[in-house]
Design a protein around this motif. Sequence first.
Motif, PDB file in Angstrom:
ATOM      1  N   ASP A 146      60.016  64.839  39.884  1.00 49.09           N
ATOM      2  CA  ASP A 146      59.317  64.043  38.863  1.00 49.09           C
ATOM      3  C   ASP A 146      57.552  64.176  38.826  1.00 49.09           C
ATOM      4  N   LYS A 147      57.887  65.782  38.088  1.00 48.78           N
ATOM      5  CA  LYS A 147      55.962  65.343  37.677  1.00 48.78           C
ATOM      6  C   LYS A 147      54.958  64.580  37.461  1.00 48.78           C
ATOM      7  N   ASP A 148      55.458  63.744  36.346  1.00 46.48           N
ATOM      8  CA  ASP A 148      55.358  62.545  36.414  1.00 46.48           C
ATOM      9  C   ASP A 148      54.923  61.237  37.518  1.00 46.48           C
ATOM     10  N   VAL A 149      55.659  62.127  38.240  1.00 48.97           N
ATOM     11  CA  VAL A 149      55.682  60.469  39.143  1.00 48.97           C
ATOM     12  C   VAL A 149      54.582  60.763  40.287  1.00 48.97           C
ATOM     13  N   VAL A 150      54.236  62.993  40.382  1.00 43.71           N
ATOM     14  CA  VAL A 150      52.778  63.807  40.852  1.00 43.71           C
ATOM     15  C   VAL A 150      51.387  62.964  40.188  1.00 43.71           C
ATOM     16  N   ILE A 151      51.718  63.273  39.009  1.00 52.60           N
ATOM     17  CA  ILE A 151      50.342  63.727  38.345  1.00 52.60           C
ATOM     18  C   ILE A 151      50.008  61.434  38.464  1.00 52.60           C
ATOM     19  N   GLU A 152      51.225  61.156  38.237  1.00 53.00           N
ATOM     20  CA  GLU A 152      50.073  59.372  38.672  1.00 53.00           C
ATOM     21  C   GLU A 152      49.519  59.900  40.041  1.00 53.00           C
ATOM     22  N   LYS A 153      50.510  60.035  41.368  1.00 52.73           N
ATOM     23  CA  LYS A 153      49.479  59.576  42.485  1.00 52.73           C
ATOM     24  C   LYS A 153      48.568  60.817  42.290  1.00 52.73           C
ATOM     25  N   GLN A 154      48.237  62.773  41.539  1.00 49.89           N
ATOM     26  CA  GLN A 154      46.720  62.468  41.568  1.00 49.89           C
ATOM     27  C   GLN A 154      45.492  61.872  41.340  1.00 49.89           C
ATOM     28  N   LEU A 207      59.550  49.996  35.886  1.00 45.97           N
ATOM     29  CA  LEU A 207      60.207  50.289  37.527  1.00 45.97           C
ATOM     30  C   LEU A 207      59.174  51.521  37.854  1.00 45.97           C
ATOM     31  N   ARG A 208      59.373  52.460  36.404  1.00 45.64           N
ATOM     32  CA  ARG A 208      57.697  53.429  37.043  1.00 45.64           C
ATOM     33  C   ARG A 208      57.031  53.255  35.129  1.00 45.64           C
ATOM     34  N   PRO A 209      55.948  52.634  35.590  1.00 51.91           N
ATOM     35  CA  PRO A 209      55.054  52.102  34.969  1.00 51.91           C
ATOM     36  C   PRO A 209      54.160  53.341  34.081  1.00 51.91           C
ATOM     37  N   GLY A 210      54.040  54.040  35.851  1.00 53.85           N
ATOM     38  CA  GLY A 210      52.593  54.863  35.738  1.00 53.85           C
ATOM     39  C   GLY A 210      52.955  56.331  34.676  1.00 53.85           C
ATOM     40  N   MET A 211      55.204  56.779  34.662  1.00 55.33           N
ATOM     41  CA  MET A 211      54.743  56.993  33.650  1.00 55.33           C
ATOM     42  C   MET A 211      55.006  57.479  32.070  1.00 55.33           C
ATOM     43  N   TYR A 212      54.434  55.897  31.426  1.00 54.31           N
ATOM     44  CA  TYR A 212      54.448  55.347  30.463  1.00 54.31           C
ATOM     45  C   TYR A 212      52.668  55.809  30.227  1.00 54.31           C
ATOM     46  N   ILE A 213      51.965  54.615  31.232  1.00 51.43           N
ATOM     47  CA  ILE A 213      50.403  54.585  30.954  1.00 51.43           C
ATOM     48  C   ILE A 213      49.505  55.226  32.473  1.00 51.43           C
ATOM     49  N   GLY A 214      50.362  56.446  33.058  1.00 50.57           N
ATOM     50  CA  GLY A 214      49.713  56.747  33.926  1.00 50.57           C
ATOM     51  C   GLY A 214      49.216  55.263  35.581  1.00 50.57           C
ATOM     52  N   LYS A 215      47.937  55.655  35.807  1.00 50.85           N
ATOM     53  CA  LYS A 215      48.192  55.208  37.035  1.00 50.85           C
ATOM     54  C   LYS A 215      47.400  53.618  36.280  1.00 50.85           C
ATOM     55  N   LEU A 216      47.936  52.177  37.456  1.00 50.88           N
ATOM     56  CA  LEU A 216      47.615  50.879  37.286  1.00 50.88           C
ATOM     57  C   LEU A 216      46.340  50.625  36.825  1.00 50.88           C
ATOM     58  N   GLN A 220      48.837  70.098  14.592  1.00 55.52           N
ATOM     59  CA  GLN A 220      49.697  68.598  13.592  1.00 55.52           C
ATOM     60  C   GLN A 220      50.655  68.860  14.989  1.00 55.52           C
ATOM     61  N   GLU A 221      51.972  68.019  15.265  1.00 58.00           N
ATOM     62  CA  GLU A 221      52.348  67.212  15.928  1.00 58.00           C
ATOM     63  C   GLU A 221      52.491  68.002  17.924  1.00 58.00           C
ATOM     64  N   PRO A 222      51.555  67.143  17.635  1.00 55.33           N
ATOM     65  CA  PRO A 222      50.595  67.888  19.565  1.00 55.33           C
ATOM     66  C   PRO A 222      50.955  67.482  20.619  1.00 55.33           C
ATOM     67  N   VAL A 223      50.779  68.357  20.992  1.00 55.80           N
ATOM     68  CA  VAL A 223      52.306  68.381  22.853  1.00 55.80           C
ATOM     69  C   VAL A 223      50.954  67.723  24.047  1.00 55.80           C
ATOM     70  N   PHE A 224      51.567  67.445  24.463  1.00 55.51           N
ATOM     71  CA  PHE A 224      50.280  67.003  25.489  1.00 55.51           C
ATOM     72  C   PHE A 224      51.127  66.781  26.543  1.00 55.51           C
ATOM     73  N   GLU A 225      50.633  66.687  27.678  1.00 53.53           N
ATOM     74  CA  GLU A 225      51.298  67.325  29.558  1.00 53.53           C
ATOM     75  C   GLU A 225      51.813  66.162  30.077  1.00 53.53           C
ATOM     76  N   SER A 226      51.008  64.863  30.026  1.00 55.29           N
ATOM     77  CA  SER A 226      52.507  63.247  30.199  1.00 55.29           C
ATOM     78  C   SER A 226      52.540  63.252  28.801  1.00 55.29           C
ATOM     79  N   GLN A 227      52.631  61.862  29.490  1.00 53.25           N
ATOM     80  CA  GLN A 227      52.722  60.208  28.183  1.00 53.25           C
ATOM     81  C   GLN A 227      51.572  60.320  28.030  1.00 53.25           C
ATOM     82  N   THR A 228      50.545  59.599  28.879  1.00 51.82           N
ATOM     83  CA  THR A 228      49.017  59.275  28.825  1.00 51.82           C
ATOM     84  C   THR A 228      47.875  60.128  27.638  1.00 51.82           C
TER      85      THR A 228
END
Length: 635
Positions: free
Chosen positions: A408-416, A27-36, A308-316
Amino acid sequence: MSEKEKITSTYDEGSIRSLDWKEHIRLRPGMYIGKLGDGSSPDDGIYVLLKEVIDNCIDEHTMGYGKHVDVTINDKIITVRDYGRGIPLGKVIDVVSKINTGAKYDSKAFQKSVGLNGVGTKAVNALSTHFKVTAYREGKEKTAEFNKGELVKEHKEIATKEDNGTFVEFIPDETIFKNFHFVQEYLDNQFWNYCYLNAGLVMNLNGKRYVSKNGLLDLLQRKTNVDELRYPIIHLKGDDIEVAITHENGYGEEYYSFVNGQFTTQGGTHLAAFREGFVKTIREFFKKDYDAADIRGSICAAVSVRVQEPVFESQTKTKLGSQTVYENGPSMKNFIGDFLLKELDNFLHRNPTVADAMKKRIEQNERERKELAGIKKLANERAKKANLHNKKLRDCKYHYNDEPTGKDKDVVIEKQKESTIFITEGDSASGSITKSRNVNTQAVFSLRGKPLNCFGLTKKIVYENEEFNLLQHALNIEEGYEGLRYNNIVIATDADVDGMHIRLLLMTFFLQFFPDLVKNGHVYILETPLFRVRDKKETIYCYDENEKQQAIKKLSAKPEITRFKGLGEISPEEFARFIGTNMKLQPLIPEQGEHMQDLLEYYMGKNTPSRQDFIIDNLKIEIDEATPINETADV
């Protein structure tokens, strides 16, 4: 609100819906892999799917298991085979189908891994119509097959003579990744980056071999032309850090940043620390307070850190957010800054000729900046006035450089990431695109006519020429690449001689003054159909002569054929089909090893005999008398 509206907008227990992991990913692939996307852009989803599977192989290699990875891409079928330890046979199904399941939560097993949240291969599984995984471990193998994340077949554990490791085969779901294709240049970059960051690792893609002995030094040698370097590449290595640095002759800043083998295309805390630390080190070495822009102007550099254990700003994982290198360790800023202050300073003291060449490059940047200072002020004032009533730019809502906010930060990132600016010629073309565009993610910039041929000119012309100045302000790239407002810069010109000329002039502008936009995959050419073939039942849009002939055979005996010469001839209703989810973009990718200035000189310099010979040898006039053309067609 009316009674009817109240009834239809009921909010109660029945309104709450829980999705399982597969449904949520789909339903929300962009949250996991960015734009399609369809593969035209290097950050499109299909490359992320491939990366998520390969990342697991790289993590095995990093831990000391497996020295090569074999990948095949045959039509739509992708296979990845590593020779690591292999997934424990009893957990094969869980590892690829249960969220938050994996070995990487055990920091002893994977100290500095890329994939830490147990989502990667699950996302690939859920977004594939076929997903097959086989683990080979200590003379035994176990296989499981899935469809869109659902287990369809679990094979029995059997004996095998295969070497330890894991095999994954998948087919991306074409209902999600519509008309997808792989661009070989993007795959090359992806595979070379893996090898540069893992010296000695051998990767094979459809029989092509990738291997690096010298890490980031090899990367910069591949990304630059030795004739354009101001001094030999500086290559420094330390515990959990490696950097390579040089200056070129062009404009802009070009960086390649990595964390635990992951190419962070949007940088992050490590790149910010490197840029700041480099400036501080150079100022202290030369004992002069140079402007930061002068120090970094025309730099080409790569930086890789292990965290060690990096923190990224999105799943991608395209932007690092970690402030420290490891628990209770130094801040990212201090870690990288201290490394440069020691190692780069030592290198420059031991290599005075390199230090002298760097100083000359910095002072050249300083002179050019001061020469531009006066004209920049006037040009910026003109641009501000023009922007008040400027119809050249029809802006959109989401921008690439905005700070994402809201729930919906991940949705906004996808739109960006979808943010696009079309550069068009004339009012008719821009009018069609403006009426049919997506106002949330698509902007339009209109050219008055043919822009200036800027080959061989200095950056002064960018400010003196009103059109170029307004364009750089629209893109927000005056102060550097990191301010870029649109992820995709699309040149949209007519498919005639004038349109092709304008396309070349714009390409020259970007390659001459903003090459980092091109090298980082932000500039594209819009492909629009040349023909419309239709009968009373069906309409087919064709992008070349071959597609037109196939469409004629498919339809009735005498279909109506329209030849589109200009974008303004395509109605807004039709145009919406060509700039939506099925938009065809041709990326502008300079071939590796090409000398940029030589290339521009050949095509955009003075009319040379060699170019005349090339035109004569390649000039073709094709007349297709067999093709029926409707009387109203523009041919």
